[in-house]
Design an enzyme around this catalytic site. Sequence first.
Site, PDB file in Angstrom:
ATOM      1  N   ASN A 116       0.863  -1.180   0.000  1.00  0.00           N
ATOM      2  CA  ASN A 116       0.000   0.000   0.000  1.00  0.00           C
ATOM      3  C   ASN A 116       0.901   1.233   0.000  1.00  0.00           C
ATOM      4  O   ASN A 116       1.468   1.581   1.022  1.00  0.00           O
ATOM      5  CB  ASN A 116      -0.894  -0.004   1.245  1.00  0.00           C
ATOM      6  N   LYS A 176       0.073   4.300  -0.378  1.00  0.00           N
ATOM      7  CA  LYS A 176      -0.569   5.542   0.093  1.00  0.00           C
ATOM      8  C   LYS A 176      -0.319   6.648  -0.933  1.00  0.00           C
ATOM      9  O   LYS A 176      -0.293   6.371  -2.133  1.00  0.00           O
ATOM     10  CB  LYS A 176      -0.053   5.915   1.489  1.00  0.00           C
ATOM     11  N   HIS A 196      -9.309   1.322   4.850  1.00  0.00           N
ATOM     12  CA  HIS A 196      -8.037   1.508   5.544  1.00  0.00           C
ATOM     13  C   HIS A 196      -8.249   2.483   6.701  1.00  0.00           C
ATOM     14  O   HIS A 196      -9.053   3.409   6.606  1.00  0.00           O
ATOM     15  CB  HIS A 196      -6.990   2.049   4.559  1.00  0.00           C
ATOM     16  N   GLU A 234      -6.638   4.917   7.705  1.00  0.00           N
ATOM     17  CA  GLU A 234      -6.454   6.336   7.363  1.00  0.00           C
ATOM     18  C   GLU A 234      -7.717   6.888   6.710  1.00  0.00           C
ATOM     19  O   GLU A 234      -8.083   8.050   6.911  1.00  0.00           O
ATOM     20  CB  GLU A 234      -5.227   6.499   6.451  1.00  0.00           C
ATOM     21  N   GLU A 260      -5.232  -4.590  10.898  1.00  0.00           N
ATOM     22  CA  GLU A 260      -4.239  -3.527  11.018  1.00  0.00           C
ATOM     23  C   GLU A 260      -4.503  -2.725  12.291  1.00  0.00           C
ATOM     24  O   GLU A 260      -5.301  -1.776  12.275  1.00  0.00           O
ATOM     25  CB  GLU A 260      -4.316  -2.598   9.809  1.00  0.00           C
ATOM     26  N   GLY A 285       2.509   2.685  10.545  1.00  0.00           N
ATOM     27  CA  GLY A 285       3.428   3.801  10.334  1.00  0.00           C
ATOM     28  C   GLY A 285       4.151   4.248  11.585  1.00  0.00           C
ATOM     29  O   GLY A 285       4.765   5.318  11.613  1.00  0.00           O
ATOM     30  N   SER A 298       3.621  -1.802  10.392  1.00  0.00           N
ATOM     31  CA  SER A 298       5.079  -1.804  10.574  1.00  0.00           C
ATOM     32  C   SER A 298       5.723  -3.152  10.238  1.00  0.00           C
ATOM     33  O   SER A 298       6.661  -3.581  10.907  1.00  0.00           O
ATOM     34  CB  SER A 298       5.437  -1.348  11.996  1.00  0.00           C
TER      35      SER A 298
HETATM   36  C1  PEP Z   1      -0.557   0.376   5.883  1.00  0.00           C
HETATM   37  O1  PEP Z   1      -0.503   1.441   5.302  1.00  0.00           O
HETATM   38  O2  PEP Z   1      -1.520  -0.374   5.672  1.00  0.00           O
HETATM   39  C2  PEP Z   1       0.508  -0.002   6.802  1.00  0.00           C
HETATM   40  C3  PEP Z   1       0.420  -1.120   7.440  1.00  0.00           C
HETATM   41  O3  PEP Z   1       1.554   0.884   6.918  1.00  0.00           O
HETATM   42  P1  PEP Z   1       3.001   0.570   7.592  1.00  0.00           P
HETATM   43  O4  PEP Z   1       3.466  -0.735   7.029  1.00  0.00           O
HETATM   44  O5  PEP Z   1       3.860   1.718   7.169  1.00  0.00           O
HETATM   45  O6  PEP Z   1       2.795   0.505   9.070  1.00  0.00           O
END
Ligand code: PEP
Length: 254
Positions: free
Chosen positions: A9, A11, A95, A97, A167, A173, A212
């Site tokens: 992803n 973003k 997601h 976000e 998640e 992040g 992460s």
């Molecule tokens: C994500 O954007 O779904 C995500 C898990 O980001 P990150 O791997 O940077 O934590």
Amino acid sequence: MRRPFVAANWKMHKTVAESVTYAHAVVPLVEAITDVDIVVAPPFLALPAMADALADSRIKVASQNVHAASHGAFTGEVSLEMLQGSGVTVVIIGHSERRQLFGETDAGVNAKTRATVGAGLTSIVCVGETLEEREANRTFDILDRQVRDGLAGLSPEQVATQVVAYEPVWAIGTGRNATPDQANEAHRHIRQQLVSQFGDSAAACRVIYGGSVKPGNVAELVGQSEVDGALVGGASLDPTSFSEIVAGSRSTAI
Ligand code: PEP
């Protein structure tokens, strides 16, 4: 047997030109890995170019969002028909976000999921608790609600072929991933909810972990019995790092 599923992803990162450069770099790096489903979700603008660049590979192209309606007066939105016409076969929905920054609700997630699956695409429905919710021991309640309401109305056969991404919001992040035990516990709970809602066949739905994920922690996370792959943000932006994550997901115990 659930086949590992790893999705990048991006973003709001990478221009069209940068996306194509990435595509050309990543294909040879993952070419030999034939036992993992690999997906890349660039920004909308790069979707057609990425679909072209990846056409001869096994890497699928995903969008990071979609509008549930087929067409209409929805300024700034993109429909499933437009995505399909650009080579998209997978859609990330809900997601955190989008839930937190753009006000997406479980009802909105459900409308998008039903439209996506109804059109024959694969949905990756994202669920996960905030730190506050985890500390208040509400994790399972939140997951139950997001899974129940987000996937409502799908048939058991449809659910079996979809993907749910667990998640935890506090791990996205932040550099702080869930421990393998925390992830496995949450994934087991999500699968139990799916089975109680849709029947035994829903156990085939892949539940992937996001938050992460890096080359150094993917094998331990995806090695858990209930973790079927990864949704990767930051560490997917570099083709070498992403290819290492794809390779690391093969050491799965599933
Ligand atoms: C994500 O954007 O779904 C995500 C898990 O980001 P990150 O791997 O940077 O934590």
